[in-house]
Motif scaffolding. Sequence first.
Motif, PDB file in Angstrom:
ATOM      1  N   ALA A 198      30.550  46.843  41.395  1.00 54.79           N
ATOM      2  CA  ALA A 198      31.084  47.764  40.392  1.00 54.79           C
ATOM      3  C   ALA A 198      32.565  47.500  40.202  1.00 54.79           C
ATOM      4  CB  ALA A 198      30.858  49.208  40.830  1.00 54.79           C
ATOM      5  N   ALA A 199      33.045  47.778  38.999  1.00 56.86           N
ATOM      6  CA  ALA A 199      34.469  47.573  38.715  1.00 56.86           C
ATOM      7  C   ALA A 199      35.342  48.366  39.667  1.00 56.86           C
ATOM      8  CB  ALA A 199      34.770  47.952  37.269  1.00 56.86           C
ATOM      9  N   SER A 200      34.894  49.543  40.071  1.00 55.78           N
ATOM     10  CA  SER A 200      35.682  50.391  40.971  1.00 55.78           C
ATOM     11  C   SER A 200      35.818  49.792  42.358  1.00 55.78           C
ATOM     12  CB  SER A 200      35.055  51.781  41.070  1.00 55.78           C
ATOM     13  OG  SER A 200      33.731  51.691  41.572  1.00 55.78           O
ATOM     14  N   GLU A 201      34.992  48.769  42.663  1.00 55.53           N
ATOM     15  CA  GLU A 201      35.038  48.132  43.972  1.00 55.53           C
ATOM     16  C   GLU A 201      35.891  46.864  43.976  1.00 55.53           C
ATOM     17  OE1 GLU A 201      33.772  49.378  46.842  1.00 55.53           O
ATOM     18  OE2 GLU A 201      33.459  51.130  45.556  1.00 55.53           O
ATOM     19  N   LEU A 202      36.582  46.626  42.862  1.00 59.03           N
ATOM     20  CA  LEU A 202      37.430  45.449  42.746  1.00 59.03           C
ATOM     21  C   LEU A 202      38.903  45.825  42.787  1.00 59.03           C
ATOM     22  CD1 LEU A 202      35.533  43.534  39.911  1.00 59.03           C
ATOM     23  CD2 LEU A 202      35.428  43.076  42.380  1.00 59.03           C
ATOM     24  N   ALA A 203      39.740  44.901  43.245  1.00 62.71           N
ATOM     25  CA  ALA A 203      41.184  45.146  43.329  1.00 62.71           C
ATOM     26  C   ALA A 203      41.944  43.867  42.995  1.00 62.71           C
ATOM     27  CB  ALA A 203      41.550  45.628  44.724  1.00 62.71           C
ATOM     28  N   PHE A 204      43.173  44.055  42.525  1.00 63.36           N
ATOM     29  CA  PHE A 204      44.078  42.934  42.255  1.00 63.36           C
ATOM     30  C   PHE A 204      44.899  42.656  43.512  1.00 63.36           C
ATOM     31  CE2 PHE A 204      43.386  44.879  38.065  1.00 63.36           C
ATOM     32  CZ  PHE A 204      42.991  43.763  37.329  1.00 63.36           C
TER      33      PHE A 204
END
Length: 832
Positions: free
Chosen positions: A622-628
């Motif tokens: 999920a997008a919420s599980e990604l980070a920069f």
Amino acid sequence: MASYRKLKKSAKKEGKFAALAAALAAPAIGSAAPAATQSLTMPMGIPGVNLKTITREVPTDEPPVLAVNDKLNVLGKRTRRLDAHLKVTGQAKYTYDINLPGMLYGRMYRSPHPHANVKGVDTSAAERYPGVKAIYIIETVMGSAIERDPNHKNPKVQSTGGKFPKVRYAGQPIAAVAATTQQAADEAARLIKVEYELLPFVTDLDDARKPDAPLVYGGKQVSMEESGGGGGAAGGLPQKGNVRGPSTKSMFGGSRGNVEKGFKEAEIIVEGEFRTQVQTHAPLETHGMVADYRPDGLTVYLSTQDTAGARSEMAELFKLPKTQVRVITEFMGGGFGAKYGAGNYGVAATHLSKKTGVPVRIMLDRREEHVAVGNRPNSVQNLRIGAKKDGTLTAMQLTSYGTAGVGLGAGVGWIAETMYLTNPNFKGEQYDVLTNAGPGAAFRAPGAPQGAFALEQLIDELAEKVGVDALALRDKIDKSEMRREQRRVGAERFGWSKRQAPGSSPGVVKRGVGAAQSEWGRFIDMDSSCEVRLHQDGSVEIMSSVQDLGTGIRTVLAQVVAEELGLQPTDVTVRIGDTNYPPGPGSGGSKTTGSITPPARTAAYKVGQQLLTAVAPSMGVAASELAFVGGKIVAKSNAGKSLSFREAAQKLPTQQVSATEKRKDDYGGFFRPGVSFGQSGGIQFVEVSVDTETGYVKVERVVGAHDCGRPINPLALESQINGGILQGISWALYENRHMDRNYGHMMNANLDQYKILGSREVPQIDIIMVEEYTATSSTDALGIAESANVATAAAVANAVYNAIGVRIYELPITPERVLNALAKPKQKLGKV
């Protein structure tokens, strides 16, 4: 935002800063209903002192809470300016460097007389001079106070007759010439002949206050709208002769309590008359504009601190829609508060361009820069402080007079009212005195350095009378936790405990130390917006019309975007200083960083969310599980699952994604419209040497402890503070406008006789940045330009007193004044 015209009218009614702040903070007409909010826990306080967390209600579309600086990758780190290479290699283009095809060169003709009626203007000889293409006669003089006179504006003025604006200072513009070369324009301007009816004049503050003084405005009531940088004055104040006022209110309220009762309760009273001089801005780059008026619109290249404000002004003056006006300021060489509007020179250049159909450039020469486009007004202050024997304040009374020449806004600020809030009784009366001299303008903390020069010396006198250390007294009477910490760390770094008694330094060359405090309001310009774009090749850019006047906002914006997207500042292209971009705030009042960085971060955050949404399916999370992180997009639960930023951008469904954001209200609201809660400030510690045989004062060392919320780029902040310290020393010891009382001219309108601190006078400077988190925005960042300048002169004066045991009450502290002070009997401190 309120229209430019409405804003000016509102400013006239409400007075200095208040109307501007209200208009800037007002919601846009037709704006959407308030966004839904969420509760976020944010850091608040000073790390290592009182840092805690607080819960704020924050709009749901705002980015997550930032950690404190030591846990971040880019923000709070010393970062070289992105434009450094361009500047040192000469590639940066300033207004002077603009050279358009067919461009003409302009020169203003200025009155040699300080007060006169213009009976006629003969431009025939100038018109015949080879290379001359057009002449424009000034219709309305900008930058001055306005008398209630229907003939103030004369739009039908002709070169052979009609009514002309009255001349009120030597250097006031009357006409402008455009020619094919600068030399031709200069010579043609000298050929203009003007018939004058000379009038009595007055250039000295004390002389102008006398009942029989020549009247600058003929006894008529005057008013003056504030500019984006400050200045102006409250409307409706009484005026008698050349004296207007008193102004008794400020944005913080004004008078409070019962001063008479407070002084009756006082066991100790200290008082004095303090004088400060006129200081001209003297930037390396003079004011100037290249105007290109075409049938499809007007483009101007202007040395300005406020591209959006200048666009509004030019659109109004030339009756053009804003869509047909573009203002560009890629680089500028110093402003300090005087470069907000288009000015008489800019209006003239635009009229000449309109007449000729080709671009016209007018750059002021050094004399014009000194006499006609702004200065820090002078002041005469009578300050009185009452206290108990233990130092408890009981009352404070301030009366000040200052002259901004033919303008208004010569007050000494609100520092006496607000620095020491333990004082229950305060009364302030501030007067403007009109003189036949060029108008004042906002200048790096308008009024505050003057006010601090008086206040901080008397606080030191009070401490000596009470019998306590000057910092110990401030610990007692100053409520600010931040300044308490600054006093502590600054005193330790400086070695304050080794301070000796006043006048006890041995030898001919005596040494002394002194300290003084500063503060400045936390102003926010709600009309601050920017756009962030991400392209499929992974390149990122941010755009805003906000202008970088040399303080480093270009690099700050890159840092904010880089932190949010896991990049480095050099990965971000910053496009600013152009009104084709979203409108940004004016660069002044220490409001720029606090105004533009929150929308910059929010825009970057929203672009980042679009990117994460685009790549999430291919990464299987999920997008919420990604980070920069470090130039990559990483799965939080599996660091091995990642994509480079560039690879991720290639998965965007369109060539680019973007987000445009504007400044939102502070979390928790405002103290008053456009003004955040609290004050920023600092303390300067100064060591001086004083040669008692020559009177020469040398500042040897300065330690400054300052705050500006979350420091974004400590390297740039140190540069800002260094500049404030050097400008303050220059004002304290050297700078002074000298007016000839017999002829009304500034006698040192150059950079030879107008003395400014040079490289040999630069002291050792040590800067301490104290972080403070206020939980008021997504960046918690503020500016520092004003407070860095406010306390310097007062600290120098206190150090000189400590060295020689005699206090000097007038700036600049010249060798002559030092020797005169030493020749007088020792001063007695206060009254009991």
